[in-house]
Each structure stands twice: as structure tokens, then as C-alpha cells.
Design an enzyme around this catalytic site. Structure first.
Site, PDB file in Angstrom:
ATOM      1  N   GLU B  60      28.585  37.339  65.401  1.00  0.00           N
ATOM      2  CA  GLU B  60      29.004  37.919  64.119  1.00  0.00           C
ATOM      3  C   GLU B  60      29.948  37.023  63.330  1.00  0.00           C
ATOM      4  O   GLU B  60      29.829  36.897  62.110  1.00  0.00           O
ATOM      5  CB  GLU B  60      29.662  39.286  64.342  1.00  0.00           C
ATOM      6  CG  GLU B  60      28.689  40.409  64.683  1.00  0.00           C
ATOM      7  CD  GLU B  60      28.330  40.463  66.163  1.00  0.00           C
ATOM      8  OE1 GLU B  60      28.904  39.682  66.949  1.00  0.00           O
ATOM      9  OE2 GLU B  60      27.483  41.293  66.523  1.00  0.00           O
ATOM     10  N   HIS B 129      32.273  51.567  70.117  1.00  0.00           N
ATOM     11  CA  HIS B 129      31.137  51.667  69.199  1.00  0.00           C
ATOM     12  C   HIS B 129      31.279  52.843  68.229  1.00  0.00           C
ATOM     13  O   HIS B 129      30.300  53.283  67.644  1.00  0.00           O
ATOM     14  CB  HIS B 129      29.822  51.813  69.977  1.00  0.00           C
ATOM     15  CG  HIS B 129      29.365  50.542  70.617  1.00  0.00           C
ATOM     16  ND1 HIS B 129      30.057  49.928  71.626  1.00  0.00           N
ATOM     17  CD2 HIS B 129      28.291  49.751  70.386  1.00  0.00           C
ATOM     18  CE1 HIS B 129      29.423  48.827  72.000  1.00  0.00           C
ATOM     19  NE2 HIS B 129      28.352  48.694  71.256  1.00  0.00           N
TER      20      HIS B 129
END
Lengths: 332, 327
Positions: B60, B129
Site C-alpha cells: 500500500e 479490519h
């Protein structure tokens, strides 16, 4: 077979020497102005490393892109930017390249395709890789020159970028300016291996170690690397063995290395002296001609300083400009 | 009008903008061959090819930087984060590189990029998450932050985000992807950034919220209506710039306000609204502002604890009754 000077004309060679001198005098002047309190914050000088950017950018073509970290003043000169825009920015004046809002580490020029000037160590490597993606996307034949140091070479994002650049065969030259110190930590103390040029091997990126104190060695290695990149074969790494004479930034007293170490390099392997020696030895110019050049640089720098001293600070309303682009009307 | 899921509306927005402007492209993990981890990019690879729909490695920080660099050079990347949880690895490039460079360059360097993907709590995936980044990104100048609820807004706002010359963080919600809404057929249908929407009119109290929680607020409003409390619901749609005018206009009418968000309470969207309401609408308030937020804990896994940790309809009705002094 080209000679040491690579068959360049007298005019080309003197221009290169002039550029290196200009970078050095600009940096010396910046150091003085910092001492006088006219430049503040972080200010990273490039003295000692001039042959690297001068040699590499001498082989850039119109439309190529350049990006670097915070030690960026010399790179802007090598990209053809006016030293007045650089010094005025260092002094926080409206005539600076960023209207005084960026400072030493954050300068840009869309006109000269110079994409910064980045203060976060290593950020320029994925950003530069993105510029290369854009060159490939537009198929415009342009190459990216992405400069970073031995310190940044340990950043994880560098290897994320290497992976994508090689995977997608992007047109980018990664230049590691190894000046042997990551701030105050020597390569031996910050890196498990010191051959930064070989760290692309795991990504199938070729690399080479270059004497970064010799302008012509730099040019020769760059020419070879660019042939690889412009042929569409993907990225290339050049590790430039170089040295910075001054501290990491102006606030660094440099206690991590001896005065003798610095003096020895200044005396025996200075990039400007090396270039001058070669120009004289090959009869390109006489001592007197080079003296004239040195005088010319000195005069130019005096004019630059006068201009910057007279340039005003940005007006208060500039505080709120350039946060967002607001002149484009929805729905665009 | 057509009945579309939020997932389809987002895909249509990207496809229409990619047809309109060859500089628009999509990159991210699993966006091409896999058709999107949540199938939001379904069909884009087939139509636009691998040059414009690019699978990235799971890096990322790196690919966010690559996207920003491409935007500096004039392309218009749509960078998909599989979820915004992973954008924490990339936040340096979103803030330091994308949001600040226009300013640091004295207005020279533009960065027309969209970072998009699901944000907030999904379902039973635990603390790492399940996080709302609304207040993180909306804290920062130099970017716009969008968080749609309905499919029509998802489409119209994403089209605006792609066309906007500034960096935009576009916060979607996984639990909304499969929900269907009426969406205008007109391919030129587009919704401006920075404008909230009054999704239900009312007179007794105002709920200000965004994203998935808009649905919960509407449900709370229905229940309260049967109890004789008439609630106005504002969907912020854009979190930065914040449309404080629409909030103040509503308070002038209802004199009571409850904010609802999934994020944590401290320095949250509700906290910011409370501060602005204090400045702009203090004299119109008949009760202190009440916040309904995610609980101040990492999101737990166990079903019962997860339910307790995120705002439920009951929490919203209780807050409304409190500001109406009906407890």
C-alpha cells in the site's frame, strides 16, 4: 574511442564546470545566510556532491522528469532553474519557487519538470516510480531521474517501488547518492550490506557503482544506464560514491567523523578540482580562462543575493491560498 | 431510474469517467483479473484493458506513492484500497505527498487522485479490519473527504471526485455494497462535493450522520415518528469541506441535534460538529448536543460485543429522546 572528456566541446565542458561552481557557491552562500539568520529551519547543503547531479542531468532530454529528497538545491540548478528562485525560497520570500511556502526541502518546477524536493526520507522513490508510470502510460519516451541517499536506501518503500518498476518495466533511473552518512550514522553502522547498487538484483534491476567525484565517470555510467532504460528494458540503479563536506543539515556539528577524513577528501578528491585538473590537462581551457569563469559565478551569486534580499515576504493572504484548487467550477 | 446496488453504481461511475477521460485509470490489489476483492471493479478490465486497470502487489505504501507520482504528472488515478484499514500504511503519501504538495509548491503541483475503498466496521473481522477513518482524513487540509450512503450519491459523488482537480479520499462501506437504490439513468448525473443532503425532513430534532449510519438514523426516525417525535435526518455526504450551513439551518428549525458515527468519540466528526454548532448555532439550541459513536475500544470479535461497540438504532432513539427531554 572517446577520450576522458567524452568528446564534448569546449563550450559544453565549460558549461558543466560553471554549473558545478554555481552549485558550490550557492550552497556556500546559503550556509553564510543561514549563519546570519536569514535562512531558517532545515537546510541541507550539497557541497562535495556536485559532480553527481551535474553529470547525470547533462544527459537528460527535454521532457524527462526529475525528483529528489530534501538535499535538493543543486538538483534544481542542474535542471536549469534560476538560482534566484532557489535562494529566495530558502529565505522565505515571495520570489521563491514556492512563493516562500515550501522552504529548502520543498521546491518544485512544473516548467522544468522538476517534481521536488521531498522532506520524507525515501518518499521520492515511489513518487518517481509513479512519474515513470505516467511516462509509460502516455508513451512519451520520457525517463525519470529519481535521486536518494544511502540513508533512504534502507526505506521499505524503496523496495516496494523497485518491485513495481521492474514488474512493469518503467523508464526510471534510480540514483543512490551514497555520501557515506545517513545523517550522523555511517554506512557501516546503518546498513547490513554496503553495495546499494546490487540491491536491485532481487528485482532483476541492474546496478553499477560509480565514482561520483568524477564528472566524466558519472556521465559515462549514466549514458550506459539511459541506453538500457530508453530501449524499454526497465529501471536501472546507479550508486554514486560521493561525499558531503558539510553536516547533514546546518544544525549538525559533525562529531561522528574526523576533520582529517573530510580534509583528505577535499584535498585529494574534490569533484571541482578533479574536473579542473582534467580540463587543464586536456588543454580545454587555461588557468586564466577558468579564473574568469570563477569571477563570473561570484558576480552572479552577488546579484542573486541582492535580488533575494530585496524580495518581500509573502503577503498575509497567501496563508490561505494554494490549499485546494478552487477555480475549476463543478461539474468541471 | 434504475434499481442498482451501491457496488454497481460505483462501478458505473468509474466506467463512465474512464470513457470520458483517457487519463483516468484504476490501480489496486485485485482490481483487474480478480474483478475487485469486493467486485466493485467488475468488468473494467474487459472494457479498458490492463493498461488502465492495473493489479498491484500488496504494498500500500508503495502503490499509493506511485499513484500520487502519476497524478503529479497529470494522470487521474483511482487508487483502490482493499479496505481503508490498509491505508494506514499509505497515509504518509496521502497526507504528506498528495494533500500538501499544492501548498508547498506555491500552487504549481496538482494532484488529481481518488483514494477509494470500504471504510469502517464490516462484520466480525476484528479490530485491525474494522476502523472508521473519517475523522483521520477530514482533519487534514489539502484533501476532500467523501462518504456516501445511497447508490445515487455513491455514483454522483464518485464522478465528482474523479473530475475534481484535488486529491479526494472516498470512503465506501462494505455492508452497503449489496444494497439497492434508485439511480438516475442519465450518464451526466453527478452530485457536487461539499453539499449535505436532508434525507428526511422533520421539526423536533436533527440527526447528522453519514455512510451506513444514515440507514440506521432513518430507521430510528421511523420508530420515533410512531412515538410522536418528528426527526430530520441529514446525510453529510462530504466530510471535508463540511457543509455546516445545512446543519445550522436545520438546528434553527429543530433546536436539537444528535450526531451519529461509527468512529471513536474523541476528536471525531461529532466532536467537530459540536464545536462548530457551539460557534454558529449556540443560541438556537434547546438542549446540549448528543453524540452517538463507536465505543472507545478496539473493535471486538465476539458477536455480542461487536454489536455493543457500534451504534445501533436503539442508541440513536435514546439519544433523540434525551435531547427532547423525553426520558
Amino acid at each position: 574511442m572517446k577520450n576522458k572528456l567524452r568528446g564534448q566541446s569546449k563550450e559544453q565542458l565549460l558549461k558543466l564546470y560553471y554549473e558545478m561552481l554555481l552549485i558550490r557557491r550557492l550552497e556556500e552562500k546559503s550556509g553564510q545566510l543561514y549563519g546570519m539568520g536569514k535562512i531558517a529551519g532545515f537546510c541541507h547543503l550539497y557541497i562535495g556532491q556536485e559532480a553527481v547531479v551535474t553529470g547525470i542531468q547533462s544527459l537528460a532530454k527535454e521532457g524527462d522528469s526529475v525528483i529528489t529528497g530534501y538535499r535538493d538545491h543543486g538538483h534544481m540548478i542542474a535542471c536549469g532553474l534560476d538560482p534566484r528562485g532557489v535562494l529566495a525560497e530558502l529565505m522565505g520570500r515571495i520570489d521563491g519557487l514556492s512563493k516562500g511556502k515550501g522552504g529548502s526541502m520543498h521546491m518544485f518546477s512544473k516548467e522544468k519538470t522538476f517534481y521536488g524536493g521531498h522532506g520524507i526520507v525515501g518518499a521520492q522513490v515511489p513518487l518517481g516510480t509513479g512519474l515513470a508510470l505516467a511516462h509509460k502510460y502516455e508513451n512519451d519516451g520520457g525517463v525519470v531521474f529519481a535521486y536518494f541517499g544511502d540513508g533512504a536506501a534502507n526505506q521499505g518503500q524503496v523496495y516496494e517501488a523497485y518491485n513495481m518498476a521492474s514488474l512493469w518495466k518503467l523508464p526510471i533511473l534510480y540514483i543512490i547518492e551514497n555520501n557515506h552518512y545517513s545523517m550522523g550514522t555511517s554506512v557501516a553502522r546503518h546498513s547490513a550490506t554496503d553495495h546499494f547498487y546490487s540491491r536491485g538484483a532481487g528485482f532483476n534491476i541492474p546496478g553499477e557503482l560509480v565514482n561520483g567525484m568524477d564528472l566524466f565517470d558519472v556521465q559515462t555510467a549514466t549514458e550506459k544506464a539511459l541506453a538500457h532504460i530508453r530501449a524499454g528494458k526497465g529501471p536501472y540503479i546507479l550508486e554514486m560514491d560521493t561525499y558531503r563536506y558539510k553536516g547533514h543539515s546546518m544544525s549538525d556539528p559533525g562529531r561522528y567523523r574526523s576533520k582529517e577524513e573530510v580534509d583528505t577528501i577535499k584535498q585529494d578528491n574534490d569533484p571541482l578540482s578533479n574536473c579542473k585538473r582534467d580540463l587543464l590537462a586536456h588543454g580545454v581551457a587555461t588557468e586564466a580562462e577558468l579564473k574568469v569563469l570563477e569571477q563570473k559565478v561570484k558576480q552572479e551569486m552577488d546579484e542573486v543575493v541582492n535580488f533575494c534580499e530585496a524580495s518581500p515576504e509573502p503577503e498575509a493572504h497567501e496563508l490561505y491560498t494554494d490549499v485546494l484548487i478552487e477555480d475549476k467550477q463543478w461539474p468541471y | 431510474m434504475a434499481l442498482l446496488t451501491v457496488r454497481e453504481a460505483l462501478r458505473d461511475a468509474m466506467a463512465e469517467e474512464m470513457r470520458r477521460d483517457p487519463k483516468v485509470f484504476v490501480m489496486g490489489e485485485e482490481v483487474a483479473q480478480y474483478q475487485g476483492a469486493y467486485k466493485v471493479t467488475q468488468g473494467l478490465l474487459e472494457e479498458f484493458g490492463e493498461g488502465r486497470v492495473m493489479d498491484t502487489p500488496i504494498t500500500e505504501y508503495g502503490f499509493a506513492g506511485v499513484g500520487v507520482g502519476a497524478a503529479f504528472k497529470g494522470l487521474k488515478p483511482i487508487v483502490e484500497f482493499m479496505t481503508f484499514n490498509f491505508s494506514m500504511q499509505a497515509i504518509d503519501h496521502i497526507i504528506n505527498s498528495a494533500a500538501k504538495t499544492l501548498y508547498m509548491s506555491g500552487g504549481q503541483m496538482t494532484c488529481p487522485i481518488v483514494f477509494r475503498g470500504p471504510n469502517g466496521v464490516a462484520s466480525r473481522v476484528g479490530a485491525q479490519h474494522s476502523q472508521c477513518f473519517a475523522s483521520w482524513y477530514s482533519h487534514c487540509p489539502g484533501i476532500k473527504v467523501v462518504a456516501p450512503y445511497s447508490a445515487a450519491d455513491a455514483k454522483g459523488l464518485l464522478k465528482s471526485a474523479i473530475r475534481d482537480p484535488n486529491p479526494v479520499v472516498f470512503l465506501e462501506n462494505e455492508l452497503m455494497y449489496g444494497r439497492s437504490f434508485e439511480v438516475p439513468d442519465d450518464p451526466d448525473y453527478i452530485v457536487p462535493l461539499g453539499k449535505a443532503s436532508v434525507v428526511r425532513e422533520g421539526t423536533d430534532a436533527t440527526i447528522v450522520t453519514f455512510s451506513l449510519a444514515v440507514g440506521k438514523a432513518l430507521e430510528a426516525a421511523d420508530r420515533l415518528a410512531s412515538q410522536g417525535v418528528n426527526v430530520e435526518v441529514i446525510d453529510l455526504r462530504t466530510l471535508r469541506p463540511l457543509d455546516i450551513d445545512t446543519i445550522v439551518a436545520s438546528i434553527q428549525k429543530t433546536n436539537r441535534i444528535v450526531t451519529v458515527e461509527e468512529g471513536w468519540p474523541q476528536s471525531g466528526i461529532g466532536a467537530e460538529i459540536a464545536a462548530q454548532v457551539m460557534t454558529h448555532a449556540f443560541d438556537f439550541l434547546d438542549a446540549p448536543l448528543e453524540r452517538v459513536t463507536g465505543k472507545d475500544v478496539p473493535l471486538p470479535y465476539a458477536a455480542n460485543l461487536e454489536r455493543l461497540a457500534i451504534p445501533q438504532v436503539d442508541d440513536i432513539t435514546a439519544a433523540i429522546r434525551k435531547v427532547c427531554y423525553k426520558n
